[in-house]
Motif scaffolding. Structure first.
Motif, PDB file in Angstrom:
ATOM      1  N   UNK A  78       0.824  -1.207   0.000  1.00 55.66           N
ATOM      2  CA  UNK A  78       0.000   0.000   0.000  1.00 55.66           C
ATOM      3  C   UNK A  78       0.858   1.257   0.000  1.00 55.66           C
ATOM      4  N   UNK A  79       1.940   1.213   0.773  1.00 53.14           N
ATOM      5  CA  UNK A  79       2.840   2.367   0.842  1.00 53.14           C
ATOM      6  C   UNK A  79       3.516   2.592  -0.511  1.00 53.14           C
ATOM      7  N   UNK A  80       3.972   1.503  -1.132  1.00 55.46           N
ATOM      8  CA  UNK A  80       4.628   1.630  -2.443  1.00 55.46           C
ATOM      9  C   UNK A  80       3.689   2.288  -3.442  1.00 55.46           C
ATOM     10  N   UNK A  81       2.454   1.872  -3.440  1.00 50.86           N
ATOM     11  CA  UNK A  81       1.444   2.432  -4.334  1.00 50.86           C
ATOM     12  C   UNK A  81       1.195   3.917  -4.004  1.00 50.86           C
ATOM     13  N   UNK A  82       1.006   4.207  -2.716  1.00 47.46           N
ATOM     14  CA  UNK A  82       0.688   5.578  -2.294  1.00 47.46           C
ATOM     15  C   UNK A  82       1.859   6.520  -2.537  1.00 47.46           C
ATOM     16  N   UNK A  83       3.082   5.975  -2.532  1.00 47.46           N
ATOM     17  CA  UNK A  83       4.267   6.818  -2.695  1.00 47.46           C
ATOM     18  C   UNK A  83       4.299   7.491  -4.057  1.00 47.46           C
ATOM     19  N   UNK A  84       3.552   6.933  -5.020  1.00 48.18           N
ATOM     20  CA  UNK A  84       3.502   7.567  -6.350  1.00 48.18           C
ATOM     21  C   UNK A  84       2.862   8.940  -6.289  1.00 48.18           C
ATOM     22  N   UNK A  85       2.109   9.216  -5.229  1.00 51.76           N
ATOM     23  CA  UNK A  85       1.489  10.536  -5.136  1.00 51.76           C
ATOM     24  C   UNK A  85       2.458  11.559  -4.530  1.00 51.76           C
ATOM     25  N   UNK A  86       3.660  11.093  -4.195  1.00 52.72           N
ATOM     26  CA  UNK A  86       4.661  11.987  -3.593  1.00 52.72           C
ATOM     27  C   UNK A  86       5.960  11.916  -4.395  1.00 52.72           C
ATOM     28  N   UNK A  87       6.344  13.036  -5.025  1.00 49.85           N
ATOM     29  CA  UNK A  87       7.619  13.094  -5.736  1.00 49.85           C
ATOM     30  C   UNK A  87       8.677  13.696  -4.823  1.00 49.85           C
ATOM     31  N   UNK A  88       9.961  13.413  -5.131  1.00 48.36           N
ATOM     32  CA  UNK A  88      11.010  13.948  -4.274  1.00 48.36           C
ATOM     33  C   UNK A  88      12.211  14.361  -5.106  1.00 48.36           C
ATOM     34  N   UNK A 100      20.187   9.162 -20.448  1.00 51.13           N
ATOM     35  CA  UNK A 100      20.003  10.528 -20.918  1.00 51.13           C
ATOM     36  C   UNK A 100      18.979  11.239 -20.022  1.00 51.13           C
ATOM     37  N   UNK A 101      18.834  12.546 -20.262  1.00 55.22           N
ATOM     38  CA  UNK A 101      17.811  13.308 -19.534  1.00 55.22           C
ATOM     39  C   UNK A 101      16.445  12.647 -19.728  1.00 55.22           C
ATOM     40  N   UNK A 102      16.126  12.320 -20.984  1.00 55.03           N
ATOM     41  CA  UNK A 102      14.832  11.691 -21.270  1.00 55.03           C
ATOM     42  C   UNK A 102      14.729  10.335 -20.575  1.00 55.03           C
ATOM     43  N   UNK A 103      15.822   9.580 -20.593  1.00 60.38           N
ATOM     44  CA  UNK A 103      15.834   8.253 -19.966  1.00 60.38           C
ATOM     45  C   UNK A 103      15.626   8.338 -18.462  1.00 60.38           C
ATOM     46  N   UNK A 104      16.172   9.389 -17.844  1.00 58.42           N
ATOM     47  CA  UNK A 104      15.957   9.579 -16.406  1.00 58.42           C
ATOM     48  C   UNK A 104      14.501   9.894 -16.102  1.00 58.42           C
ATOM     49  N   UNK A 105      13.904  10.745 -16.914  1.00 57.02           N
ATOM     50  CA  UNK A 105      12.501  11.127 -16.672  1.00 57.02           C
ATOM     51  C   UNK A 105      11.586   9.921 -16.902  1.00 57.02           C
ATOM     52  N   UNK A 110       8.573   3.686 -16.268  1.00 56.15           N
ATOM     53  CA  UNK A 110       8.813   2.271 -16.567  1.00 56.15           C
ATOM     54  C   UNK A 110       8.482   1.431 -15.334  1.00 56.15           C
ATOM     55  N   UNK A 111       8.991   1.891 -14.178  1.00 54.71           N
ATOM     56  CA  UNK A 111       8.765   1.138 -12.936  1.00 54.71           C
ATOM     57  C   UNK A 111       7.279   1.060 -12.605  1.00 54.71           C
ATOM     58  N   UNK A 112       6.539   2.110 -12.990  1.00 61.17           N
ATOM     59  CA  UNK A 112       5.103   2.138 -12.678  1.00 61.17           C
ATOM     60  C   UNK A 112       4.279   1.382 -13.720  1.00 61.17           C
ATOM     61  N   UNK A 113       4.959   0.849 -14.754  1.00 63.45           N
ATOM     62  CA  UNK A 113       4.253   0.057 -15.760  1.00 63.45           C
ATOM     63  C   UNK A 113       3.451   0.876 -16.760  1.00 63.45           C
ATOM     64  N   UNK A 114       3.818   2.160 -16.935  1.00 62.22           N
ATOM     65  CA  UNK A 114       3.132   3.005 -17.926  1.00 62.22           C
ATOM     66  C   UNK A 114       3.580   2.561 -19.331  1.00 62.22           C
ATOM     67  N   UNK A 115       2.644   2.443 -20.250  1.00 59.91           N
ATOM     68  CA  UNK A 115       2.936   1.972 -21.613  1.00 59.91           C
ATOM     69  C   UNK A 115       3.874   2.911 -22.363  1.00 59.91           C
ATOM     70  N   UNK A 158       6.851  13.449 -13.449  1.00 59.77           N
ATOM     71  CA  UNK A 158       6.356  12.599 -14.541  1.00 59.77           C
ATOM     72  C   UNK A 158       5.253  11.662 -14.072  1.00 59.77           C
ATOM     73  N   UNK A 159       5.365  11.210 -12.815  1.00 55.67           N
ATOM     74  CA  UNK A 159       4.366  10.269 -12.290  1.00 55.67           C
ATOM     75  C   UNK A 159       3.127  10.995 -11.754  1.00 55.67           C
ATOM     76  N   UNK A 160       3.058  12.296 -11.992  1.00 57.13           N
ATOM     77  CA  UNK A 160       1.919  13.138 -11.600  1.00 57.13           C
ATOM     78  C   UNK A 160       1.604  13.072 -10.112  1.00 57.13           C
TER      79      UNK A 160
END
Ligand code: ATP
Ligand code: MG
Length: 247
Positions: A78-88, A100-105, A110-115, A158-160
């Motif tokens: 649950x924490x892993x999922x909720x952590x997406x609402x918090x960027x750091x 690259x810059x793009x690869x970092x963003x 990728x980790x979140x499984x976005x297509x 990026x993960x909004x």
């Protein structure tokens, strides 16, 4: 909305080192869309506090709520999922040097499984937002400190997330890059309706961008409130540090 309720973090004694009470009963609340500052000297517990907000550290006691979700009631999944609402973002950017810059963003997406198609679209949008569309193929080693922090901001957004935590995000930057990054934070806060918690030992940074601030000393909040109120109370500990010393 971020709410900490009587949060404590005790690092137990280990290998001869004494127990450390890093955060000692902190209660604070940051409203949606607020730009809040946490100021304190080295060792006062600022980074620990930031890590408690996204539960990178579990509090020893107390409650952490972000966006209405009580994170301290969730299990690890649950924490892993909720952590997406918090960027750091961090002092030393923590970018992947091999990407690259793009690869970092793209990495957290990728980790979140976005297509793939959606990832590419968001990466382009984010690099555009931070003004680095033309540097998408650059690696961190080819970017200035200020540019690296912009990439880190793009990655964090990026993960909004609803909340952005900034731990000494401008401490490694010169004054002009600092001003640029603070301007960007102010702009993304307004454009995306983010809640920002900015952690710093630099009073000037708080004065430049924050709506409110708390002063942390030995893991405790010793002063705080809306910045204008704090500055109007010249005898408060926070105002004494925020106001320039009398000539
Ligand atoms: P700085 O401005 O130097 O970054 P800080 O305000 O961020 O300092 P923290 O890093 O939160 O301070 O540390 C607060 C206290 O907790 C310090 O005494 C530190 O040594 C201790 N501490 C932090 N992390 C750990 C840990 N993982 N194990 C043990 N003690 C820790
Ligand atoms: Mg720190």
């Amino acid at each position: 909305m971020i709410e900490l309720s009587d949060v404590r973090k005790v690092f137990p004694a280990r290998r001869g080192a004494a127990e450390v009470v890093a955060v000692d009963g902190v209660t604070l609340s940051v409203a949606d869309g607020e730009f809040a500052g946490v100021v304190g000297r080295s060792g006062s517990g600022k980074s620990t506090l930031a890590r408690l907000v996204n539960l990178l550290e579990r509090p020893t006691s107390g409650r952490v709520t972000v966006g209405g979700r009580v994170l301290t009631d969730l299990d690890d999944d649950g924490v892993r999922e909720a952590r997406r609402t918090v960027g750091m973002i961090f002092q030393h950017f923590n970018l992947l040097d091999s990407r690259t810059a793009a690869g970092n963003v793209e990495h957290p997406l990728e980790l979140a499984g976005v297509g793939r198609v959606e990832r590419r679209r968001r990466v382009a949008d984010m690099l555009d937002l931070v003004g680095l569309a033309d540097r998408h193929a650059s690696r961190p080693a080819q970017l200035s400190g200020g540019q690296k922090q912009r990439v880190a901001i793009a990655r964090a957004l990026a993960a909004r997330p609803e909340v952005l935590l900034c731990d000494e995000a401008t401490s490694a930057l010169d004054p002009s890059s600092t001003a640029g990054v603070l301007d960007l934070l102010r702009r993304v806060r307004a454009e995306l309706g983010l809640t920002v918690l900015l952690i710093t030992h630099e009073m000037a940074v708080v004065r430049a961008v924050c709506d409110s601030a708390v002063l942390l000393e030995s893991g405790r909040v010793v002063d705080g409130g809306p910045l204008t109120d704090v500055l109007a109370r010249p005898h408060s500990p926070l105002a004494a540090q925020l106001l320039p010393a009398p000539a």
